[in-house]
Design a protein around this motif. Structure first.
Motif: not given
Length: 301
Positions: A51-74
C-alpha cells in the motif's frame, strides 16, 4: 525458504519498507525486491500487502516471523563469529550459572582466570537448572554451574566442590561454643525463613525436619537463597541454606552452624556430552572449582 529469503524477510518485517530493508542489509532496493518476490514465489503465496510503497505483513507473515526468529539470530551469531575469526579475535565463552553460585563463587573465579585470559570474551548469564539444561542442549551455552545434577543423558555433570547444608542466624543467636556444634530440627527456634516448595534443597530440609518429628512453620518463603541470606543478615529470622550462600554471608551479621544430620551439597560443572570444552573454558572451570573450595574453607573459619 532459503537463508537469504529469511534474512531479507526479517529485515522487511523489522523496518516495514523495501528501502529500509536495503539499508539494513547494505544491498540495493532491486535486490531486496527480487529476493522477496522469489521467496513468495517459492512459498506460493504473498507475505505482504503493498500500500503506497509500504508493506503490511499478512497473518501468514507474522506466523513465519515467529518461527524463523531463532534461525535469524543464529545467522547473526554466525556472521559475528566469522567477523571475529577474520579479525583473529579470541574465542567467546558462554557460561550459565544458578544465581547462588554466580554471586558466591564467580567473582573470585573470574578475577583469577582473567590474569591469564585477559582478552577472552566471556558471556555470563543466570538461570535455574532446567533452563540451563536446555541452553546446553541447544548449544546456547558452553558450560554451566549448578548445585544439582540434572541426570540428563545429554549432560555431563562433573563435581567441583562439596559442602553441607548450613543453618544461618542473626549474630548473637548462639554462643561461640554452640556455633561449633551441628544443629538439628529440634534446635530451630524463632522466625524461620523457608525456601519455595519446588526447591530441591528446601524439600530435603523439610523432609529432614519431619523425620525428626518437627513440622516447621514458615511465615516467610523466598525463591532464592540470596534473599534468605539477606533477610537473616537484617535480623529477620533463621534459614537453612546451601554452604556457598552461607559462606558468602557477612560474618559480622550472621552466625553459621552445620545442619544435623548432614546433607551434602555439591557444585557441578555441567557440559553438553557432544561438546568438549576449549582450553580457555576448561581453565575457567578449574578457576571456578578452586574458588568454590576456597569459599567453603573461608566459610568454615
Amino acid at each position: 525458504m532459503r537463508l537469504r529469503h529469511i534474512e531479507v524477510f526479517h529485515a522487511i518485517m523489522q523496518v516495514g519498507t523495501i528501502s529500509g530493508a536495503a539499508q539494513v542489509l547494505h544491498i540495493s532496493q532491486p535486490a531486496v525486491t527480487k529476493v522477496l518476490q522469489h521467496c513468495e514465489l517459492q512459498l506460493g503465496m504473498p507475505l505482504f500487502e503493498r500500500v503506497r510503497g509500504k508493506l503490511y505483513p499478512k497473518p501468514e507473515a507474522h506466523r513465519l516471523f515467529a518461527e524463523t526468529e531463532k534461525l535469524n539470530r543464529d545467522l547473526q551469531g554466525i556472521r559475528r563469529l566469522a567477523a571475529s575469526l577474520k579479525g583473529r579475535a579470541i574465542e567467546t565463552i558462554r557460561l550459565v550459572s544458578t544465581p547462588t553460585v554466580a554471586i558466591a563463587v564467580l567473582p573470585d573465579a573470574m578475577t583469577h582466570w582473567r590474569r591469564e585470559f585477559s582478552t577472552t570474551r566471556c558471556e555470563l548469564a543466570t538461570h535455574h537448572t532446567n533452563e540451563i539444561v536446555n541452553a546446553l542442549r541447544l548449544g546456547e551455552a558452553d558450560l554451566a554451574l549448578s548445585l544439582q545434577d540434572p541426570r540428563h543423558p545429554g549432560i555431563v555433570a562433573e563435581p567441583l566442590a562439596q559442602g553441607v547444608m548450613t543453618v544461618i542466624a542473626p549474630a548473637g543467636t548462639w554462643t561461640e561454643e554452640e556455633c561449633t556444634q551441628p544443629l538439628s530440627a529440634e534446635g530451630l527456634t524463632g522466625e524461620l525463613i523457608g525456601l519455595a516448595d519446588n526447591d530441591p534443597l528446601g524439600e530435603m530440609i523439610v523432609a529432614a525436619c519431619e523425620a525428626q518429628g518437627v513440622h516447621p512453620v514458615f511465615h516467610t518463603v523466598v525463591q532464592t537463597y540470596q534473599i534468605a541470606r539477606s533477610l537473616v543478615e537484617a535480623g529477620a529470622g533463621t534459614a537453612v541454606v546451601d554452604p556457598f550462600t552461607a559462606a558468602s554471608s557477612v560474618a559480622s551479621r550472621v552466625q553459621k552452624r552445620a545442619w544435623d544430620p548432614a546433607i551434602p551439597v555439591q557444585l557441578f560443572l555441567l557440559t553438553a556430552s557432544h561438546a568438549p570444552l576449549s582450553h580457555g573454558a576448561r581453565e575457567l572451570a578449574n578457576s571456578i572449582g578452586a574458588a568454590a573450595r576456597a569459599c567453603l574453607e573461608k566459610g568454615c573459619q
